[in-house]
Design a protein around this motif. Structure first.
Motif, PDB file in Angstrom:
ATOM      1  N   ALA A   1       0.860  -1.187   0.000  1.00 14.67           N
ATOM      2  CA  ALA A   1       0.000   0.000   0.000  1.00 14.67           C
ATOM      3  C   ALA A   1       0.892   1.231   0.000  1.00 14.67           C
ATOM      4  CB  ALA A   1      -0.893  -0.005   1.233  1.00 14.67           C
ATOM      5  N   VAL A   2       0.877   1.972  -1.113  1.00 17.29           N
ATOM      6  CA  VAL A   2       1.778   3.117  -1.290  1.00 17.29           C
ATOM      7  C   VAL A   2       0.952   4.370  -1.525  1.00 17.29           C
ATOM      8  CG1 VAL A   2       3.699   4.039  -2.640  1.00 17.29           C
ATOM      9  CG2 VAL A   2       3.471   1.564  -2.333  1.00 17.29           C
ATOM     10  N   PRO A   3       1.222   5.449  -0.784  1.00 21.59           N
ATOM     11  CA  PRO A   3       0.505   6.705  -1.044  1.00 21.59           C
ATOM     12  C   PRO A   3       0.907   7.281  -2.398  1.00 21.59           C
ATOM     13  CG  PRO A   3       2.290   7.050   0.530  1.00 21.59           C
ATOM     14  CD  PRO A   3       2.194   5.572   0.325  1.00 21.59           C
ATOM     15  N   ALA A   4       0.080   8.174  -2.907  1.00 21.17           N
ATOM     16  CA  ALA A   4       0.372   8.805  -4.202  1.00 21.17           C
ATOM     17  C   ALA A   4       1.706   9.540  -4.130  1.00 21.17           C
ATOM     18  CB  ALA A   4      -0.747   9.765  -4.569  1.00 21.17           C
ATOM     19  N   ILE A   5       2.476   9.440  -5.211  1.00 20.01           N
ATOM     20  CA  ILE A   5       3.790  10.094  -5.282  1.00 20.01           C
ATOM     21  C   ILE A   5       3.798  11.016  -6.490  1.00 20.01           C
ATOM     22  CG2 ILE A   5       6.282   9.730  -5.534  1.00 20.01           C
ATOM     23  CD1 ILE A   5       5.871   6.925  -4.406  1.00 20.01           C
ATOM     24  N   PRO A   6       4.082  12.309  -6.286  1.00 17.90           N
ATOM     25  CA  PRO A   6       4.152  13.222  -7.439  1.00 17.90           C
ATOM     26  C   PRO A   6       5.257  12.786  -8.402  1.00 17.90           C
ATOM     27  CG  PRO A   6       4.124  14.433  -5.360  1.00 17.90           C
ATOM     28  CD  PRO A   6       4.329  12.996  -5.010  1.00 17.90           C
ATOM     29  N   THR A   7       5.059  13.028  -9.674  1.00 16.79           N
ATOM     30  CA  THR A   7       6.074  12.679 -10.658  1.00 16.79           C
ATOM     31  C   THR A   7       7.272  13.609 -10.500  1.00 16.79           C
ATOM     32  OG1 THR A   7       4.372  11.977 -12.216  1.00 16.79           O
ATOM     33  CG2 THR A   7       6.567  12.451 -13.120  1.00 16.79           C
ATOM     34  N   PRO A   8       8.463  13.058 -10.260  1.00 23.06           N
ATOM     35  CA  PRO A   8       9.654  13.915 -10.111  1.00 23.06           C
ATOM     36  C   PRO A   8       9.924  14.702 -11.388  1.00 23.06           C
ATOM     37  CG  PRO A   8      10.088  11.686  -9.305  1.00 23.06           C
ATOM     38  CD  PRO A   8       8.780  11.634 -10.037  1.00 23.06           C
ATOM     39  N   GLY A   9      10.434  15.914 -11.235  1.00 22.50           N
ATOM     40  CA  GLY A   9      10.744  16.746 -12.389  1.00 22.50           C
ATOM     41  C   GLY A   9      11.928  16.211 -13.170  1.00 22.50           C
ATOM     42  N   ILE A  10      12.029  16.639 -14.423  1.00 23.38           N
ATOM     43  CA  ILE A  10      13.111  16.155 -15.286  1.00 23.38           C
ATOM     44  C   ILE A  10      14.475  16.551 -14.738  1.00 23.38           C
ATOM     45  CG2 ILE A  10      13.119  18.183 -16.779  1.00 23.38           C
ATOM     46  CD1 ILE A  10      13.599  16.237 -19.137  1.00 23.38           C
TER      47      ILE A  10
ATOM     48  N   THR B   1      15.523  16.224 -11.883  1.00 21.19           N
ATOM     49  CA  THR B   1      15.989  15.279 -10.856  1.00 21.19           C
ATOM     50  C   THR B   1      16.533  13.979 -11.454  1.00 21.19           C
ATOM     51  OG1 THR B   1      13.824  14.178 -10.611  1.00 21.19           O
ATOM     52  CG2 THR B   1      14.212  16.157  -9.276  1.00 21.19           C
ATOM     53  N   LEU B   2      16.472  13.840 -12.768  1.00 21.10           N
ATOM     54  CA  LEU B   2      16.888  12.574 -13.377  1.00 21.10           C
ATOM     55  C   LEU B   2      18.344  12.244 -13.077  1.00 21.10           C
ATOM     56  CD1 LEU B   2      15.258  12.174 -16.908  1.00 21.10           C
ATOM     57  CD2 LEU B   2      14.834  10.867 -14.830  1.00 21.10           C
ATOM     58  N   TRP B   3      19.176  13.278 -12.955  1.00 20.91           N
ATOM     59  CA  TRP B   3      20.591  13.009 -12.671  1.00 20.91           C
ATOM     60  C   TRP B   3      20.748  12.314 -11.324  1.00 20.91           C
ATOM     61  CZ3 TRP B   3      23.256  14.701  -8.408  1.00 20.91           C
ATOM     62  CH2 TRP B   3      22.649  15.705  -7.646  1.00 20.91           C
ATOM     63  N   VAL B   4      19.857  12.642 -10.365  1.00 23.17           N
ATOM     64  CA  VAL B   4      19.908  12.002  -9.056  1.00 23.17           C
ATOM     65  C   VAL B   4      19.652  10.501  -9.197  1.00 23.17           C
ATOM     66  CG1 VAL B   4      18.823  11.852  -6.771  1.00 23.17           C
ATOM     67  CG2 VAL B   4      19.209  14.088  -7.831  1.00 23.17           C
ATOM     68  N   PHE B   5      18.620  10.152  -9.945  1.00 23.00           N
ATOM     69  CA  PHE B   5      18.275   8.746 -10.112  1.00 23.00           C
ATOM     70  C   PHE B   5      19.324   8.009 -10.954  1.00 23.00           C
ATOM     71  CE2 PHE B   5      14.198  10.826  -9.208  1.00 23.00           C
ATOM     72  CZ  PHE B   5      13.772  10.043  -8.143  1.00 23.00           C
TER      73      PHE B   5
ATOM     74  N   ILE C   1      11.023  -3.414 -13.280  1.00 23.98           N
ATOM     75  CA  ILE C   1      10.172  -2.219 -13.282  1.00 23.98           C
ATOM     76  C   ILE C   1       8.698  -2.617 -13.271  1.00 23.98           C
ATOM     77  CG2 ILE C   1       9.442  -0.230 -14.669  1.00 23.98           C
ATOM     78  CD1 ILE C   1      12.388  -0.032 -15.616  1.00 23.98           C
ATOM     79  N   VAL C   2       8.329  -3.560 -14.131  1.00 25.79           N
ATOM     80  CA  VAL C   2       6.926  -3.977 -14.210  1.00 25.79           C
ATOM     81  C   VAL C   2       6.481  -4.594 -12.885  1.00 25.79           C
ATOM     82  CG1 VAL C   2       5.307  -5.533 -15.359  1.00 25.79           C
ATOM     83  CG2 VAL C   2       6.971  -4.252 -16.711  1.00 25.79           C
ATOM     84  N   LEU C   3       7.324  -5.418 -12.278  1.00 21.33           N
ATOM     85  CA  LEU C   3       6.975  -6.024 -10.995  1.00 21.33           C
ATOM     86  C   LEU C   3       6.647  -4.976  -9.942  1.00 21.33           C
ATOM     87  CD1 LEU C   3       9.489  -8.989 -10.454  1.00 21.33           C
ATOM     88  CD2 LEU C   3       7.003  -9.141 -10.584  1.00 21.33           C
ATOM     89  N   ILE C   4       7.515  -3.974  -9.805  1.00 25.39           N
ATOM     90  CA  ILE C   4       7.302  -2.964  -8.758  1.00 25.39           C
ATOM     91  C   ILE C   4       6.079  -2.101  -9.073  1.00 25.39           C
ATOM     92  CG2 ILE C   4       8.333  -1.034  -7.494  1.00 25.39           C
ATOM     93  CD1 ILE C   4       9.503  -3.895  -7.032  1.00 25.39           C
ATOM     94  N   VAL C   5       5.879  -1.778 -10.339  1.00 20.35           N
ATOM     95  CA  VAL C   5       4.685  -1.006 -10.703  1.00 20.35           C
ATOM     96  C   VAL C   5       3.425  -1.792 -10.341  1.00 20.35           C
ATOM     97  CG1 VAL C   5       3.352  -0.120 -12.654  1.00 20.35           C
ATOM     98  CG2 VAL C   5       5.797   0.387 -12.483  1.00 20.35           C
ATOM     99  N   GLU C   6       3.402  -3.093 -10.630  1.00 21.83           N
ATOM    100  CA  GLU C   6       2.224  -3.896 -10.305  1.00 21.83           C
ATOM    101  C   GLU C   6       2.075  -4.111  -8.799  1.00 21.83           C
ATOM    102  OE1 GLU C   6       0.802  -6.905 -13.494  1.00 21.83           O
ATOM    103  OE2 GLU C   6       2.970  -7.193 -13.327  1.00 21.83           O
ATOM    104  N   MET C   7       3.178  -4.256  -8.091  1.00 22.34           N
ATOM    105  CA  MET C   7       3.113  -4.521  -6.652  1.00 22.34           C
ATOM    106  C   MET C   7       2.738  -3.284  -5.847  1.00 22.34           C
ATOM    107  SD  MET C   7       6.459  -6.990  -6.207  1.00 22.34           S
ATOM    108  CE  MET C   7       6.184  -7.409  -4.481  1.00 22.34           C
TER     109      MET C   7
ATOM    110  N   VAL D   1       9.786   6.811 -15.199  1.00 20.68           N
ATOM    111  CA  VAL D   1      10.949   7.425 -15.856  1.00 20.68           C
ATOM    112  C   VAL D   1      12.185   7.355 -14.956  1.00 20.68           C
ATOM    113  CG1 VAL D   1      11.895   9.544 -16.835  1.00 20.68           C
ATOM    114  CG2 VAL D   1       9.549   8.875 -17.371  1.00 20.68           C
ATOM    115  N   PRO D   2      12.082   7.749 -13.666  1.00 19.21           N
ATOM    116  CA  PRO D   2      13.241   7.547 -12.782  1.00 19.21           C
ATOM    117  C   PRO D   2      13.683   6.085 -12.691  1.00 19.21           C
ATOM    118  CG  PRO D   2      11.683   9.049 -11.763  1.00 19.21           C
ATOM    119  CD  PRO D   2      11.021   8.508 -12.984  1.00 19.21           C
ATOM    120  N   MET D   3      12.726   5.162 -12.688  1.00 17.59           N
ATOM    121  CA  MET D   3      13.091   3.747 -12.651  1.00 17.59           C
ATOM    122  C   MET D   3      13.883   3.352 -13.892  1.00 17.59           C
ATOM    123  SD  MET D   3       9.641   1.883 -11.193  1.00 17.59           S
ATOM    124  CE  MET D   3       9.136   2.043  -9.474  1.00 17.59           C
TER     125      MET D   3
END
Length: 446
Positions: free
Chosen positions: A223-232, A234-238, A390-396, A404-406
């Motif tokens: 059960a995960v709360p809504a997460i805002p989409t990180p801005g472009i 921040t991609l260097w961080v990921f 990626i698909v596993l975590i999105v579904e779970m 995109v960060p993933m």
């Protein structure tokens, strides 16, 4: 020289519509079977985890109570390894076995895998070993696929195809992730997207998960709360996080293999005694904190919902589970690597967030993005199946705002691990298994 994997050549008579319908029928039978059996396996594990937590709570209130979880976990290791003694291919994760069969490096196993994985996995994972439920469900699903093919008298090549595609259904049931299970069979095991393989895989995962939901219900694993989409910006961080995670994945793979080879060299300690001893160590940690051991789902959920841990607390959990996962796997009892790896990735992301928060800009607002991306990136670095991760975590999690960060983190993690010439973990495990078989015919290793 190994024989080639089953293929889709048009000349084979069983590629005609009648042959395909027979394969589809075998797929439906086996998928329904692994859906209900895998669902029952997960339900039993859930009850075992509840009983385990109650037992630890009770043990803290009695004199020398620490002996209770130590004895129970040692017994779990003992039972799990005794079952493997009678059914050697039930040992460890079944994923490298599925890959070896697909590649023509091993023959199809007998039906004893199903009770061996079910009972042995319940004994070892249920009492606290740091192992994943997906290993048993993948192997049970594969075996049920092969047996359904035998029942309907399909060719050996097509039984191997069923053995492979139903393995994906087993993974789908383990994580309630039908698309992730299908991607696992296509990206990791067969490395093929041929129409016939895709068709049977999709049928298998859809039916298996539908049947498992009759037993378990239909809700995401976390059960995960809504997460805002990180801005472009921040991609260097990921991306940088992915590079660091790639290094962690390389180290983890080396620790897994080192633990296994060290265990192989312990000639004076029998495999059963070794598993019992490792179980006792698990039981001692279980008494200290149940989150230090086990598959790790409850720990991951606690991290997601804001579990308060200092940097040192996160580091302690990460270090213990980093070592206990490979040590538990070296016990040789039934159980996989996926689930503990996801918990370790979440810990790693939370730890990086706690240490480097001020440098992360917008990403520092919550540890959730790095925790979830850490699950996918560590999986990608160790298994080398980034899309599946990626698909596993999105579904779970039912969260799509981090795709995109993933992608960025997984790409960098896989690139780092590849440049360091670190083999994917299941390639290493398959090679070890085949070497052990060549050295001692009939032997099987985790």
């Amino acid at each position: 020289m190994t024989s080639p994997a089953p293929h889709d050549g048009p000349a084979h008579p069983e590629h005609a519509p009648r042959g395909l319908l027979t394969l589809a029928l075998a797929t439906l039978i086996a998928a329904a079977a692994i859906g209900f059996i895998g669902g029952a396996f997960r339900w039993c594990l859930q009850q075992a985890i509840t009983l385990r937590a109650d037992l630890v709570e009770w043990a803290h209130g009695v004199p020398v109570g620490w002996l209770v979880p130590v004895a129970v976990a040692a017994l779990g290791g003992l039972i799990g390894r005794l079952i493997v003694k009678g059914s050697p291919r039930s040992s460890g994760s079944g994923i490298q076995d599925v890959e070896a069969v697909w590649r023509g490096e091993k023959e199809l196993p007998g039906p004893s895998i199903v009770p061996g994985k079910f009972v042995g996995g319940l004994a070892s994972i249920g009492t606290g070993m740091v192992l994943g439920r997906e290993g048993p469900t993948v192997h049970m699903g594969s075996t049920l696929g092969s047996e359904a093919g035998r029942l309907l008298r399909v060719s050996t090549a097509d039984r191997k195809l069923l053995y492979t595609t139903l393995g994906g259904a087993g993974l789908a049931v383990a994580f309630n992730a039908p698309i992730g299970g299908a991607m696992f069979a296509l990206e990791e095991v067969t490395k093929s997207f041929r129409l016939r393989i895709v068709l049977l895989t999709l049928m298998a995962t859809a039916v298996a998960v539908a049947c498992s939901r009759v037993v378990l219900g239909d809700s995401p694993d976390f059960a995960v709360p809504a997460i805002p989409t990180p801005g472009i910006e921040t991609l260097w961080v990921f991306a940088l996080f992915g590079v660091l995670t790639g290094l962690v994945g390389v180290l983890y793979n080396r620790v897994v293999m080192r633990m296994l080879y060290t265990a192989d060299g312990m000639r004076r300690l029998s495999p059963v005694a070794r598993a019992t001893l490792i179980g006792a160590i698990v039981g001692a940690l279980l008494y200290v904190d149940p989150n230090l051991v086990g598959g790790g789902d409850s720990l991951t959920q606690d991290l997601i919902t804001g579990m308060s841990l200092s940097v040192w607390g996160l580091l302690g959990f990460f270090a213990v589970r980093f070592l206990m996962g490979p040590l538990s796997y070296a016990a040789g009892t039934p159980g996989g690597l996926f689930a503990p790896l996801l918990a370790l990735g979440a810990l790693w992301g939370a730890l990086v967030h706690s240490v480097a928060g001020p440098l992360l800009g917008e990403v520092a607002d919550s540890r959730l993005p790095l925790a979830l991306v850490g699950m996918t990136a560590l999986f990608a670095a160790t298994v080398r199946a980034p899309v599946t991760g990626i698909v596993l975590i999105v579904e779970m999690t039912a969260i799509t705002s981090l795709t995109v960060p993933m992608l960025a983190a997984c790409a960098c993690a896989v690139l780092t691990a590849t440049l360091l010439r670190s083999a994917p973990i299941y390639d290493s495990l398959r090679e070890r298994m085949l070497n052990a078989r060549a050295a001692s015919p009939g032997a099987a290793g985790p």
